[in-house]
Design a protein around this motif. Structure first.
Motif, PDB file in Angstrom:
ATOM      1  N   PRO A 125       0.658  -1.843   0.100  1.00 30.25           N
ATOM      2  CA  PRO A 125       0.013  -0.088  -0.073  1.00 30.25           C
ATOM      3  C   PRO A 125       1.166   1.246  -0.420  1.00 30.25           C
ATOM      4  O   PRO A 125       1.907   1.200   0.259  1.00 30.25           O
ATOM      5  CB  PRO A 125      -0.996  -0.280   1.003  1.00 30.25           C
ATOM      6  CG  PRO A 125      -0.716  -1.235   1.291  1.00 30.25           C
ATOM      7  CD  PRO A 125       0.451  -2.528   0.621  1.00 30.25           C
ATOM      8  N   ARG A 126       0.652   2.451  -0.750  1.00 32.23           N
ATOM      9  CA  ARG A 126       0.928   3.232  -0.824  1.00 32.23           C
ATOM     10  C   ARG A 126      -0.112   4.599  -0.190  1.00 32.23           C
ATOM     11  O   ARG A 126       0.452   5.522   0.436  1.00 32.23           O
ATOM     12  CB  ARG A 126       1.739   3.908  -2.773  1.00 32.23           C
ATOM     13  CG  ARG A 126       2.380   3.373  -3.115  1.00 32.23           C
ATOM     14  CD  ARG A 126       3.729   2.787  -1.857  1.00 32.23           C
ATOM     15  NE  ARG A 126       4.213   3.705  -2.220  1.00 32.23           N
ATOM     16  CZ  ARG A 126       5.104   3.748  -1.526  1.00 32.23           C
ATOM     17  NH1 ARG A 126       5.716   2.824  -0.671  1.00 32.23           N
ATOM     18  NH2 ARG A 126       6.408   4.557  -1.871  1.00 32.23           N
ATOM     19  N   PHE A 127      -1.327   4.507  -0.300  1.00 38.29           N
ATOM     20  CA  PHE A 127      -1.806   5.599   0.634  1.00 38.29           C
ATOM     21  C   PHE A 127      -3.249   4.654   0.342  1.00 38.29           C
ATOM     22  O   PHE A 127      -3.501   3.838   0.234  1.00 38.29           O
ATOM     23  CB  PHE A 127      -1.923   6.787  -0.224  1.00 38.29           C
ATOM     24  CG  PHE A 127      -2.626   7.790  -0.280  1.00 38.29           C
ATOM     25  CD1 PHE A 127      -2.131   8.349   0.994  1.00 38.29           C
ATOM     26  CD2 PHE A 127      -4.087   7.524  -0.323  1.00 38.29           C
ATOM     27  CE1 PHE A 127      -3.393   9.454   1.593  1.00 38.29           C
ATOM     28  CE2 PHE A 127      -4.770   8.740   0.367  1.00 38.29           C
ATOM     29  CZ  PHE A 127      -4.577   9.666   1.184  1.00 38.29           C
ATOM     30  N   ILE A 128      -3.624   5.163   2.197  1.00 37.35           N
ATOM     31  CA  ILE A 128      -5.187   4.566   2.565  1.00 37.35           C
ATOM     32  C   ILE A 128      -5.638   5.093   3.313  1.00 37.35           C
ATOM     33  O   ILE A 128      -4.919   6.848   3.409  1.00 37.35           O
ATOM     34  CB  ILE A 128      -4.442   3.815   3.519  1.00 37.35           C
ATOM     35  CG1 ILE A 128      -3.107   2.566   3.345  1.00 37.35           C
ATOM     36  CG2 ILE A 128      -5.730   3.023   4.762  1.00 37.35           C
ATOM     37  CD1 ILE A 128      -2.666   1.721   4.250  1.00 37.35           C
ATOM     38  N   GLU A 129      -7.130   5.545   2.848  1.00 31.90           N
ATOM     39  CA  GLU A 129      -7.479   6.761   3.332  1.00 31.90           C
ATOM     40  C   GLU A 129      -8.524   5.574   3.670  1.00 31.90           C
ATOM     41  O   GLU A 129      -9.678   5.188   3.470  1.00 31.90           O
ATOM     42  CB  GLU A 129      -8.522   7.817   2.185  1.00 31.90           C
ATOM     43  CG  GLU A 129      -9.396   8.614   2.658  1.00 31.90           C
ATOM     44  CD  GLU A 129      -9.733   9.063   1.159  1.00 31.90           C
ATOM     45  OE1 GLU A 129      -9.921  10.696   1.354  1.00 31.90           O
ATOM     46  OE2 GLU A 129      -9.913   9.173   0.349  1.00 31.90           O
ATOM     47  N   ALA A 130      -8.554   6.596   5.406  1.00 31.00           N
ATOM     48  CA  ALA A 130      -9.770   5.627   6.235  1.00 31.00           C
ATOM     49  C   ALA A 130     -10.868   6.629   6.784  1.00 31.00           C
ATOM     50  O   ALA A 130     -10.708   8.011   7.479  1.00 31.00           O
ATOM     51  CB  ALA A 130      -9.407   5.202   7.272  1.00 31.00           C
ATOM     52  N   GLN A 131     -12.136   6.655   6.336  1.00 26.09           N
ATOM     53  CA  GLN A 131     -12.977   7.514   7.471  1.00 26.09           C
ATOM     54  C   GLN A 131     -13.976   6.550   8.195  1.00 26.09           C
ATOM     55  O   GLN A 131     -14.077   5.766   7.613  1.00 26.09           O
ATOM     56  CB  GLN A 131     -14.091   8.183   6.795  1.00 26.09           C
ATOM     57  CG  GLN A 131     -12.981   9.385   5.569  1.00 26.09           C
ATOM     58  CD  GLN A 131     -14.047  10.009   4.301  1.00 26.09           C
ATOM     59  OE1 GLN A 131     -15.336   8.825   3.891  1.00 26.09           O
ATOM     60  NE2 GLN A 131     -14.072  10.493   4.061  1.00 26.09           N
ATOM     61  N   ARG A 132     -14.739   7.292   9.584  1.00 20.57           N
ATOM     62  CA  ARG A 132     -15.179   6.299  10.574  1.00 20.57           C
ATOM     63  C   ARG A 132     -16.113   6.838  11.505  1.00 20.57           C
ATOM     64  O   ARG A 132     -15.848   7.705  11.940  1.00 20.57           O
ATOM     65  CB  ARG A 132     -14.440   5.283  11.310  1.00 20.57           C
ATOM     66  CG  ARG A 132     -14.986   4.412  12.127  1.00 20.57           C
ATOM     67  CD  ARG A 132     -14.460   3.496  12.967  1.00 20.57           C
ATOM     68  NE  ARG A 132     -13.463   2.513  11.941  1.00 20.57           N
ATOM     69  CZ  ARG A 132     -14.488   1.199  11.553  1.00 20.57           C
ATOM     70  NH1 ARG A 132     -15.673   1.028  11.646  1.00 20.57           N
ATOM     71  NH2 ARG A 132     -13.762   1.178  10.260  1.00 20.57           N
ATOM     72  N   PHE A 133     -17.216   7.769  10.719  1.00 20.28           N
ATOM     73  CA  PHE A 133     -18.315   8.063  11.642  1.00 20.28           C
ATOM     74  C   PHE A 133     -19.546   8.254  11.835  1.00 20.28           C
ATOM     75  O   PHE A 133     -19.761   7.013  11.521  1.00 20.28           O
ATOM     76  CB  PHE A 133     -18.718   9.675  10.176  1.00 20.28           C
ATOM     77  CG  PHE A 133     -17.467  10.219   9.581  1.00 20.28           C
ATOM     78  CD1 PHE A 133     -16.075   9.796   9.862  1.00 20.28           C
ATOM     79  CD2 PHE A 133     -18.207  10.607   8.141  1.00 20.28           C
ATOM     80  CE1 PHE A 133     -15.474  11.047   9.441  1.00 20.28           C
ATOM     81  CE2 PHE A 133     -16.822  11.302   7.634  1.00 20.28           C
ATOM     82  CZ  PHE A 133     -15.169  11.242   7.915  1.00 20.28           C
ATOM     83  N   ALA A 134     -19.590   8.301  13.223  1.00 20.15           N
ATOM     84  CA  ALA A 134     -21.325   7.826  13.448  1.00 20.15           C
ATOM     85  C   ALA A 134     -21.640   8.575  14.279  1.00 20.15           C
ATOM     86  O   ALA A 134     -21.194   9.899  15.002  1.00 20.15           O
ATOM     87  CB  ALA A 134     -20.849   6.703  14.803  1.00 20.15           C
ATOM     88  N   PRO A 135     -22.590   8.915  14.307  1.00 21.98           N
ATOM     89  CA  PRO A 135     -23.606   9.602  14.971  1.00 21.98           C
ATOM     90  C   PRO A 135     -23.708   9.961  16.689  1.00 21.98           C
ATOM     91  O   PRO A 135     -23.004   8.597  17.509  1.00 21.98           O
ATOM     92  CB  PRO A 135     -25.745   9.265  15.306  1.00 21.98           C
ATOM     93  CG  PRO A 135     -24.950   8.085  13.730  1.00 21.98           C
ATOM     94  CD  PRO A 135     -23.974   7.301  14.082  1.00 21.98           C
ATOM     95  N   PHE A 136     -23.628  10.590  17.688  1.00 23.60           N
ATOM     96  CA  PHE A 136     -23.502  10.488  18.968  1.00 23.60           C
ATOM     97  C   PHE A 136     -24.692   9.601  19.282  1.00 23.60           C
ATOM     98  O   PHE A 136     -25.643   9.703  19.517  1.00 23.60           O
ATOM     99  CB  PHE A 136     -23.372  11.552  19.161  1.00 23.60           C
ATOM    100  CG  PHE A 136     -23.256  12.303  20.964  1.00 23.60           C
ATOM    101  CD1 PHE A 136     -21.950  12.303  20.927  1.00 23.60           C
ATOM    102  CD2 PHE A 136     -23.552  12.180  21.662  1.00 23.60           C
ATOM    103  CE1 PHE A 136     -21.635  13.127  22.579  1.00 23.60           C
ATOM    104  CE2 PHE A 136     -23.801  12.174  23.116  1.00 23.60           C
ATOM    105  CZ  PHE A 136     -22.674  13.266  23.286  1.00 23.60           C
ATOM    106  N   LYS A 137     -23.763   9.026  20.612  1.00 20.28           N
ATOM    107  CA  LYS A 137     -24.177   8.133  21.557  1.00 20.28           C
ATOM    108  C   LYS A 137     -24.033   8.357  22.633  1.00 20.28           C
ATOM    109  O   LYS A 137     -23.107   8.497  23.253  1.00 20.28           O
ATOM    110  CB  LYS A 137     -24.553   6.782  21.106  1.00 20.28           C
ATOM    111  CG  LYS A 137     -24.742   6.545  19.884  1.00 20.28           C
ATOM    112  CD  LYS A 137     -24.546   4.679  19.432  1.00 20.28           C
ATOM    113  CE  LYS A 137     -25.540   4.545  17.867  1.00 20.28           C
ATOM    114  NZ  LYS A 137     -24.450   3.270  17.610  1.00 20.28           N
TER     115      LYS A 137
END
Length: 329
Positions: free
Chosen positions: A149-161
């Motif tokens: 791997p040369r570039f990794i993009e990660a997104q982890r979004f969640a509503p407030f709990k």
């Protein structure tokens, strides 16, 4: 060992769960579904909560987890992070194998002590980085196509709990992707830049980090627990391929260089092969608990051992330190 046996005549592994809040209750349920394993009891400082889960699963309930240790071979520790060190240490010192929810501990010093203790006593110390058991992650590894791997993009979004508020979003959500990135990239971390802010909880609720590795790979990781909608996605780019992991579907899409070239409007370019890998929906937590039981039964290393948990914690703590430095600037 217990005098109860499984269908093959082997002594049943005896398990307990320490901390039976939201996640702990699920851990307890999983043990009851695994052949060759007997859930002995559950422990929780909130006695009524322990009783409710114990009645549901027809096992013993205690407030002091130490009462269960002489009766079991292994435990899940699903308490607040600040208590992980003391609880896990007591279990290991009693000769009990441990699956501890992430993060492994609140400090690197504590993590080092637990790793050394488990190794010295020949005990399994598994850390609950559950995304390692996600079908998209398993399929990507099994494909054999992920190489450099040369570039990794990660997104982890969640509503407030109103849960897991004893830790910030970096420790609660971002750590999932940090562990996966460390799993995928065979290189040491070289530098980390990060920004973040509190919104509702008084701790960091939204954060972004840029992790640079010694081999040149760069990972851009974002996490939020104040989003309107849930997003859990990772894209991995390497020289000849793009891997798109969707943790909500679940899904794995692959675009990689195919054989030969294509010509369009007189322009020649490499052929592109596009694949949507079929995945079966699985119970990742049950797979995680099963893997723990199999490691205990077979004497094999845990898939996510204490050292892996310690490494993820080290990077997470560096991200939090970078956010603190940015906030003060």
């Amino acid at each position: 060992m217990s005098d109860m046996s499984d269908s093959e005549g082997m002594a049943a592994l005896r398990a307990a769960v320490i901390g039976v809040g939201y996640l702990g209750r699920f851990h307890a349920q999983k043990y009851t579904r695994i052949p060759g394993v007997r859930l002995v009891g559950v422990a929780d400082l909130h006695g009524e909560r322990a009783k409710r889960v114990a009645e549901e699963l027809k096992v013993e309930a205690v407030e002091d987890f130490r009462a269960l240790l002489p009766q079991v071979d292994m435990v899940s520790v699903v308490t607040e992070t600040e208590s992980h060190y003391a609880v896990v240490r007591a279990c290991l010192e009693a000769g009990v194998h441990v699956l501890v929810e992430k993060p492994i501990t609140a400090s690197l010093e504590d993590a080092d002590h637990l790793v050394a203790l488990a190794e010295a006593r020949g005990l399994i110390l598994q850390v609950g980085h559950i995304k390692r058991f996600h079908p998209a992650v398993s399929a990507l590894r099994e494909s054999g196509w992920l190489s450099n791997p040369r570039f990794i993009e990660a997104q982890r979004f969640a509503p407030f709990k109103n849960r897991a508020l004893d830790v910030d979003v970096v420790q609660d959500l971002m750590i999932h992707d940090v562990d996966l990135i460390l799993h995928f990239v065979d290189s040491e971390v070289e530098s980390i830049e990060a920004v973040g802010s509190g919104i509702f909880s008084g701790k960091i609720d939204i954060a972004n980090a840029r992790i640079r590795f010694a081999n040149g790979c760069v990972a851009n990781v974002s996490a939020s627990r104040v989003a309107r909608d849930a997003t859990r996605r990772m894209r991995i780019f390497q020289k000849d391929a793009l891997f798109d992991l969707d943790f909500t579907r679940p899904g794995l899409s692959i675009r990689r260089r195919g054989t030969g070239n294509w010509v369009l409007d007189g322009v020649t370019f490499p052929a592109i092969e596009e694949l949507d890998v079929p995945l079966q929906k699985v119970d990742a937590m049950e797979m995680e608990v099963r893997a723990f039981c199999e490691a205990v039964r077979g004497g094999r290393p845990a898939l996510v051992n204490g050292r892996a948990g310690r490494r993820a914690l080290e990077v997470v703590m560096a991200i939090r330190a970078a956010i603190a430095s940015w906030s003060e600037s």
